[in-house]
Write an enzyme that holds these catalytic residues in place. Structure first.
Site, PDB file in Angstrom:
ATOM      1  N   SER A  28       0.874  -1.168   0.000  1.00 50.37           N
ATOM      2  CA  SER A  28       0.000   0.000   0.000  1.00 50.37           C
ATOM      3  C   SER A  28       0.910   1.216   0.000  1.00 50.37           C
ATOM      4  CB  SER A  28      -0.921  -0.076   1.218  1.00 50.37           C
ATOM      5  OG  SER A  28      -1.889   0.914   1.166  1.00 50.37           O
ATOM      6  N   HIS A  41      -2.833  -1.261  -3.307  1.00 51.63           N
ATOM      7  CA  HIS A  41      -3.967  -0.335  -3.195  1.00 51.63           C
ATOM      8  C   HIS A  41      -3.680   0.871  -4.066  1.00 51.63           C
ATOM      9  CE1 HIS A  41      -4.386  -2.014   1.154  1.00 51.63           C
ATOM     10  NE2 HIS A  41      -4.863  -2.843   0.252  1.00 51.63           N
ATOM     11  N   ASP A  44      -4.136  -4.601   5.900  1.00 51.92           N
ATOM     12  CA  ASP A  44      -4.517  -5.528   4.838  1.00 51.92           C
ATOM     13  C   ASP A  44      -3.326  -6.438   4.534  1.00 51.92           C
ATOM     14  OD1 ASP A  44      -6.066  -6.698   2.890  1.00 51.92           O
ATOM     15  OD2 ASP A  44      -5.577  -5.217   1.365  1.00 51.92           O
TER      16      ASP A  44
END
Ligand SMILES: C[S@@+](CC[C@H](N)C(=O)[O-])C[C@H]1O[C@@H](n2cnc3c(N)ncnc32)[C@H](O)[C@@H]1O
Lengths: 187, 275
Positions: A12, A39, A132
């Site tokens: 991310s 992401h 995540d």
């Protein structure tokens, strides 16, 4: 370590720089696929594969649904869908609820891949500001796969790999400079 | 934290899907396995079933729970003007071409809670075509259709939807289409007046009309290739010559033998039936 049938890289905030550093050093004759789930902003679509393609001679492409997963290719998860791995080693896309505020969610890909590739799966979690991927790494480990994180100390945002280190069993912790060699040796 | 480690095996998934077919006539066997398994695991985790046997028993014997099961394993995520570029092409290219028909029949398959249908309705209204259009909006899941019929969506979404609307080429004040009612935005009855919501199962139900435009977005991704082919043939049968078929941003007609009868609208997942 077992023969690697797939490497999945999740990341991310702060992970793009890592990818841009690692890709140029990859062996152009990789014997397994690399699946990248990072992401990104809604709508920033086609840019990422293009950006990555500029750094490697390996084929880089955005994932199409039901596409078979082939060695020597770098697949990029599209934004706004979760990328799932099917038993027959193909991709499915799914636009269900966000997970950890994210779609694509790294967890969804790690978890579905864990069951398919089992001990021939390697998952690498990079820099990022949410958790995540952590549950995903737990599943990967449970199915016998190999878990790897970016050394939080070298991460622009340490939170994600740090959470992984706290909650999952991690096999390797790598500095950015060590990643390409690690990946090349998986072949 | 590791709810996902609750394991239902692939064989158990097959058992559940077999039951649904046998007891209820719902055929999910052609759905993408990874996705449906995730949905089942999710529900199993949410409802804290004690054992797989109890889970199975409840689905097969408790109709209310069976309904919940179907509602939960289908993915109903949707939004208004999702993929604004798509709606811009609909507005600028596709719908004006259909404007010459005395009655424009549109089938919106897999409409979920209706956001997409109301979006199409708004564009039709702005193009002055709404009065002579009919939108058949269908879904397998009765619960989402009921919600769709109410035409009420969360107020908290309106900022995003309004941005999508503007990006899709809308120039009106988006808030003129709804009235705010506490946390809900109620869309005008006029928009709903030309939409017919009804159940239709793409796996087992037949063609029910001929259309000039069929939209089926983000549904085929849940089907395996064979089922995709079958459903695409259903659409082909239901589409008039020179009609349009619109799919989701990651779906394609390319792998279908039907592709040769269609011409793609450049840049969008829209195909025109040319022969
Ligand atoms: C992700 S939603 C798509 C909503 C909307 N078309 C969009 O793109 O935003 C998928 C919908 O397909 C419906 N669906 C799944 N299987 C179906 C079937 N066999 N027949 C009809 N609809 C189905 C689901 O109930 C769900 O509402």
């Amino acid at each position: 370590m077992n023969k690697c049938d797939a490497l999945i890289i999740g990341g991310s905030a702060g992970s793009l720089d890592v990818l841009l550093k690692v890709l140029p050093e990859l062996n152009p004759a990789l014997s397994f696929p690399i699946i990248i789930v990072v992401h990104r902003k809604h709508g920033a679509d086609s840019l990422l594969p293009e950006l990555l393609a500029g750094r490697t001679s390996l084929i880089v492409k955005e994932i199409d649904e039901k596409e078979p997963i082939l060695a020597g290719t770098i697949y990029v998860a599209p934004s706004d869908y979760h990328t799932l791995i099917e038993k027959d080693r193909s991709f499915s896309l799914d636009c269900s609820e966000k997970i950890n505020y994210s779609r694509p969610a790294i967890d969804a890909t790690f978890q579905t891949a864990a069951e398919v590739y089992r001990d021939k799966l390697v998952c690498l979690l990079l820099s990022g500001s949410n958790a995540d991927g952590v549950n995903g790494l737990i599943s990967v480990k449970a199915w016998g796969g190999t878990t790897v994180i970016q050394d939080p100390q070298t991460a622009q945002v340490a939170y994600m790999p740090q959470q992984a280190a706290n909650f999952a069993k991690i096999d390797y912790t790598l500095a950015i400079e060590a990643m390409a060699e690690f990946i090349n040796l998986l072949s | 934290m590791n709810q996902e480690l609750v394991v239902i095996s692939d064989e158990q998934v097959e058992i559940l899907l077999g039951d649904l077919l046998e007891y209820y006539g719902y055929d999910f066997t052609g759905y993408s396995k990874a996705s449906i398994k995730r949905r089942i695991l999710r529900l199993y985790g949410l409802d804290k079933q004690l054992s797989f046997a109890e889970f199975r028993y409840k689905i097969n014997n408790d109709t209310a729970y069976f309904k919940r099961f179907v509602e939960q394993i289908t993915v109903n995520v949707t939004e208004m003007f999702r993929d604004p570029g798509f709606f811009k092409t609909l507005r600028d290219t596709v719908l004006p071409k259909l404007g010459t028909y005395p009655l424009i029949r549109i089938w919106l398959a897999g409409c979920s809670t209706g956001e997409e249908a109301y979006s199409v309705s708004i564009i039709l209204k702005e193009l002055n075509l709404l009065h002579k259009s009919l939108i058949y909006a269908t879904d397998i899941n009765p619960a989402v259709l009921e919600k769709a019929g109410q035409g009420m969506f969360a107020m908290s979404q309106m900022k995003q939807y309004s941005e999508n609307y503007i990006q899709s080429g809308g120039t009106k004040d988006f808030s003129s289409y709804y009235t705010a009612n506490y946390s809900l935005a109620k869309f005008s009855d006029e928009l709903k007046s030309r939409i017919i919501f009804s159940t239709h199962n793409l796996v087992s139900d037949h063609s029910f009309n001929e259309f000039q435009l069929i939209l089926c977005r983000n549904v085929l991704i849940y089907f395996d290739r064979d089922l995709q082919h079958k459903v695409l043939s259903l659409f082909d049968e239901s589409l008039e010559g020179l009609g349009y078929l619109a799919l989701g941003s990651k779906e394609t007609l390319d792998f279908s033998p039907l592709a040769r009868n269609y011409k793609r609208v450049p840049g969008e997942k829209i195909w025109r039936k040319v022969s």
